[in-house]
Design a protein around this motif. Structure first.
Motif, mmCIF file in Angstrom:
data_model
loop_
_atom_site.group_PDB
_atom_site.id
_atom_site.type_symbol
_atom_site.label_atom_id
_atom_site.label_comp_id
_atom_site.label_asym_id
_atom_site.label_seq_id
_atom_site.Cartn_x
_atom_site.Cartn_y
_atom_site.Cartn_z
ATOM 1 N N LEU A 293 -81.761 -18.842 2.928
ATOM 2 C CA LEU A 293 -83.201 -17.645 3.611
ATOM 3 C C LEU A 293 -82.861 -16.544 2.678
ATOM 4 O O LEU A 293 -81.588 -15.930 2.235
ATOM 5 C CB LEU A 293 -82.894 -17.434 4.828
ATOM 6 N N PRO A 294 -83.936 -16.239 1.315
ATOM 7 C CA PRO A 294 -83.530 -14.876 1.459
ATOM 8 C C PRO A 294 -83.508 -13.476 1.974
ATOM 9 O O PRO A 294 -84.558 -13.145 1.914
ATOM 10 C CB PRO A 294 -85.021 -15.295 0.568
ATOM 11 N N VAL A 295 -82.429 -14.010 2.424
ATOM 12 C CA VAL A 295 -82.177 -12.120 3.022
ATOM 13 C C VAL A 295 -80.950 -11.405 1.809
ATOM 14 O O VAL A 295 -80.734 -11.880 1.908
ATOM 15 C CB VAL A 295 -81.523 -12.183 4.664
ATOM 16 N N MET A 296 -81.524 -10.198 2.067
ATOM 17 C CA MET A 296 -80.473 -9.046 1.337
ATOM 18 C C MET A 296 -79.751 -7.754 1.995
ATOM 19 O O MET A 296 -81.065 -7.395 2.970
ATOM 20 C CB MET A 296 -81.376 -9.324 -0.134
ATOM 21 N N PHE A 297 -79.264 -7.322 1.706
ATOM 22 C CA PHE A 297 -78.994 -5.653 1.722
ATOM 23 C C PHE A 297 -79.174 -4.965 1.033
ATOM 24 O O PHE A 297 -79.145 -5.136 -0.533
ATOM 25 C CB PHE A 297 -77.280 -5.747 2.452
ATOM 26 N N THR A 298 -79.632 -3.274 1.515
ATOM 27 C CA THR A 298 -79.209 -2.257 0.747
ATOM 28 C C THR A 298 -78.499 -1.348 1.225
ATOM 29 O O THR A 298 -78.933 -1.577 2.608
ATOM 30 C CB THR A 298 -80.600 -2.061 0.003
ATOM 31 N N LEU A 299 -78.427 -0.195 0.741
ATOM 32 C CA LEU A 299 -77.776 0.940 1.452
ATOM 33 C C LEU A 299 -78.195 2.517 0.528
ATOM 34 O O LEU A 299 -78.371 2.311 -0.407
ATOM 35 C CB LEU A 299 -76.116 0.622 1.256
ATOM 36 N N ASP A 300 -78.118 3.539 1.993
ATOM 37 C CA ASP A 300 -78.535 4.467 1.201
ATOM 38 C C ASP A 300 -77.335 5.280 1.222
ATOM 39 O O ASP A 300 -76.358 4.421 0.913
ATOM 40 C CB ASP A 300 -79.351 4.938 2.264
ATOM 41 N N ALA A 301 -77.300 6.700 1.433
ATOM 42 C CA ALA A 301 -76.305 7.214 1.461
ATOM 43 C C ALA A 301 -75.906 7.413 2.464
ATOM 44 O O ALA A 301 -75.930 8.474 3.061
ATOM 45 C CB ALA A 301 -75.872 8.272 0.382
ATOM 46 N N GLY A 302 -75.241 6.583 3.582
ATOM 47 C CA GLY A 302 -74.568 6.721 4.645
ATOM 48 C C GLY A 302 -74.455 4.863 5.294
ATOM 49 O O GLY A 302 -74.282 3.750 3.923
ATOM 50 N N ALA A 303 -74.059 4.804 6.294
ATOM 51 C CA ALA A 303 -73.089 3.805 6.856
ATOM 52 C C ALA A 303 -73.711 2.690 7.484
ATOM 53 O O ALA A 303 -73.672 1.518 7.431
ATOM 54 C CB ALA A 303 -71.676 4.121 7.573
ATOM 55 N N ASN A 304 -75.179 2.993 7.394
ATOM 56 C CA ASN A 304 -76.708 2.064 7.987
ATOM 57 C C ASN A 304 -76.425 1.481 6.787
ATOM 58 O O ASN A 304 -76.696 1.190 5.076
ATOM 59 C CB ASN A 304 -77.540 2.442 8.792
ATOM 60 N N LEU A 308 -83.501 -6.246 4.195
ATOM 61 C CA LEU A 308 -85.293 -6.668 3.493
ATOM 62 C C LEU A 308 -84.350 -8.028 3.989
ATOM 63 O O LEU A 308 -83.999 -8.679 3.398
ATOM 64 C CB LEU A 308 -84.992 -6.569 2.314
ATOM 65 N N TYR A 309 -86.139 -8.545 3.900
ATOM 66 C CA TYR A 309 -86.331 -10.170 3.878
ATOM 67 C C TYR A 309 -87.982 -10.279 3.821
ATOM 68 O O TYR A 309 -88.867 -9.263 4.102
ATOM 69 C CB TYR A 309 -85.999 -10.829 4.736
ATOM 70 N N PRO A 310 -88.583 -11.415 3.132
ATOM 71 C CA PRO A 310 -90.404 -11.405 3.098
ATOM 72 C C PRO A 310 -90.612 -11.944 4.969
ATOM 73 O O PRO A 310 -89.952 -11.927 5.536
ATOM 74 C CB PRO A 310 -89.590 -12.450 1.951
ATOM 75 N N ASP A 311 -91.449 -11.190 4.682
ATOM 76 C CA ASP A 311 -92.561 -11.761 6.105
ATOM 77 C C ASP A 311 -92.617 -13.092 6.688
ATOM 78 O O ASP A 311 -91.858 -12.901 7.998
ATOM 79 C CB ASP A 311 -93.696 -11.361 5.451
ATOM 80 N N GLU A 312 -92.974 -14.190 5.462
ATOM 81 C CA GLU A 312 -92.305 -15.707 6.441
ATOM 82 C C GLU A 312 -91.774 -15.479 6.925
ATOM 83 O O GLU A 312 -91.201 -17.158 7.659
ATOM 84 C CB GLU A 312 -93.192 -16.543 4.990
ATOM 85 N N TYR A 313 -90.409 -14.701 7.049
ATOM 86 C CA TYR A 313 -88.907 -15.479 7.622
ATOM 87 C C TYR A 313 -88.687 -14.850 8.448
ATOM 88 O O TYR A 313 -87.345 -14.784 9.206
ATOM 89 C CB TYR A 313 -87.787 -15.349 6.323
ATOM 90 N N THR A 314 -89.159 -13.815 8.916
ATOM 91 C CA THR A 314 -89.189 -12.887 10.231
ATOM 92 C C THR A 314 -88.878 -13.498 11.396
ATOM 93 O O THR A 314 -87.384 -12.863 12.021
ATOM 94 C CB THR A 314 -90.960 -12.412 10.601
ATOM 95 N N GLU A 315 -89.067 -14.838 11.615
ATOM 96 C CA GLU A 315 -88.973 -15.414 13.170
ATOM 97 C C GLU A 315 -86.923 -15.891 12.654
ATOM 98 O O GLU A 315 -86.482 -15.168 13.363
ATOM 99 C CB GLU A 315 -89.093 -16.458 13.534
ATOM 100 N N GLN A 316 -86.627 -15.950 11.837
ATOM 101 C CA GLN A 316 -85.572 -16.266 10.840
ATOM 102 C C GLN A 316 -84.122 -15.456 11.533
ATOM 103 O O GLN A 316 -83.462 -15.420 11.882
ATOM 104 C CB GLN A 316 -84.879 -17.498 10.261
ATOM 105 N N ILE A 317 -84.454 -14.208 10.268
ATOM 106 C CA ILE A 317 -83.982 -13.258 9.941
ATOM 107 C C ILE A 317 -84.142 -11.878 11.455
ATOM 108 O O ILE A 317 -82.544 -12.361 12.041
ATOM 109 C CB ILE A 317 -84.263 -12.787 9.206
ATOM 110 N N VAL A 318 -84.316 -12.015 12.147
ATOM 111 C CA VAL A 318 -84.582 -10.974 13.259
ATOM 112 C C VAL A 318 -84.011 -12.019 14.613
ATOM 113 O O VAL A 318 -82.213 -10.904 14.934
ATOM 114 C CB VAL A 318 -86.141 -11.429 14.094
#
Ligand code: PMV
Length: 348
Positions: A293-304, A308-318
């Protein structure tokens, strides 16, 4: 006697190609161009009432954040109003009563300055047009320009579509002074991305963004970083146009890690990621490998971590987030946002 009032809602944004480092000359000009997604569901709402009678020769304002005074934000606004003093008669001649609030909880470590300064800039720009009877023209470009003077990344928050800030050869109309909309059709599935912000550490950052930007001047690795960001912006523009999610994931994750690598390569060095940040990144990589599944991360200047993921995969990713990632989040907190809806004026 005039008395003008306006309210704007303005979303936050998350950069895909990161702005990290400023030009030595000018005010708040980026060392490289960046692009961001607008986080439609995480926003600030700001109301300004401008009343006659500033004869003090300096900005005159009051500030309420969620109905209460807030000293640290007040200082930032003071600097911001001083920066736009010369160009905005409303700042020179009126007293500004500013009331602002965010729809996301405080103390989550989510930068509220992009949404806050975006909303403030939109209010001021439009009030100035009214106050000068149209001699000054309110445009999104002008609002972006002044938002930048409050907080660099805020200049990208005044658009719904992805926003590009900084002069770059791929985008004819791009500028260091303001952001522009990504002016190409974005192909499926990248035209409908969602962001789930995992709150790994809600505490104050040990090194602020402005200190972080400053540590790049004189850093021997900085030039290589700016070159890489510049090349990555052309590549991500191509990926967005073609809907090439595999290239997109690679660029987005590399950018997040380069941002944090620059912190480790600074003098003094520092780390803003926490053990939970790394644990989540590893979990995402493993999940992607196992499920495809096409799920990925990005970071801000912090720990959080922004997932990110395309809308159609919302259920699986959540499901994945709630079952496998929430244990790394403070108080099991995460915030979901769609992308792509821009600011909104709340009054006439
Ligand atoms: O706008 P500032 O000064 O808070 O800097 C923001 C820098 C990053 O969030 C790390 C990256 C970006 O482009 O938004």
């Amino acid at each position: 006697m005039s008395n003008l009032k306006i309210s704007y809602r303005c979303p936050s944004n998350i950069a895909l190609i990161k702005y990290w480092g400023k030009k030595a000359e000018g005010i708040q000009l980026p060392a490289n161009a960046s692009i961001s997604l607008t986080l439609s569901d995480l926003y600030a709402e700001t109301t300004i009432s401008a009343v006659d009678g500033n004869i003090s020769g300096k900005p005159s304002f009051s500030l309420l954040l969620d109905g209460k005074p807030k000293k640290s934000f007040e200082t930032k606004i003071q600097h911001f109003l001083e920066r736009i003093w010369d160009q905005y008669s409303i700042v020179r001649e009126m007293h500004l009563q500013i009331e602002t609030s965010n729809n996301f909880p405080h103390g989550t470590g989510i930068a509220s300055s992009a949404a806050g300064f975006g909303a403030l800039a939109l209010c001021i720009s439009e009030l100035e047009e009214e106050y000068t009877n149209g001699k000054y023209k309110h445009t999104v470009e002008n609002a972006s320009k002044i938002a930048r003077l409050g907080s660099g990344s805020a200049c990208r928050s005044v658009f719904g579509k992805p926003a590009v800030w900084g002069k770059h050869e791929y985008f004819d109309k791009s500028s260091d002074e303001y952001a522009i909309e990504f002016d190409y059709e974005i192909a499926f599935p990248l035209n409908q991305l969602n962001d789930a912000v995992l709150i790994i550490d809600a505490g104050e950052k040990t090194v602020s963004s402005s200190e972080g930007h400053g540590l790049l001047s004189g850093n021997p690795y900085a030039e290589a970083r700016y070159k890489s960001a510049t090349a990555n912006l052309s590549k991500i523009a191509e990926a967005l146009k073609k809907g090439n999610i595999h290239h997109f994931i690679h660029i987005v994750e590399s950018e997040a890690l380069q941002l944090h690598a620059m912190m480790m390569l600074s003098n003094p060095y520092y780390i803003l990621m926490r053990p939970g940040t790394l644990a989540v990144i590893e979990k995402i990589w493993k999940f992607r490998e196992q499920t495809g599944l096409p799920v990925m991360f990005t970071l801000d200047a912090g720990a959080n971590v922004h997932v990110l993921y395309p809308d159609e995969y919302t259920e699986q990713i959540v499901n994945f987030i709630e079952n496998e990632l929430l244990l790394f989040c403070q108080n099991r907190t995460y915030l979901r946002s769609r992308t792509g809806r821009g600011p909104e004026k709340l009054t006439n």
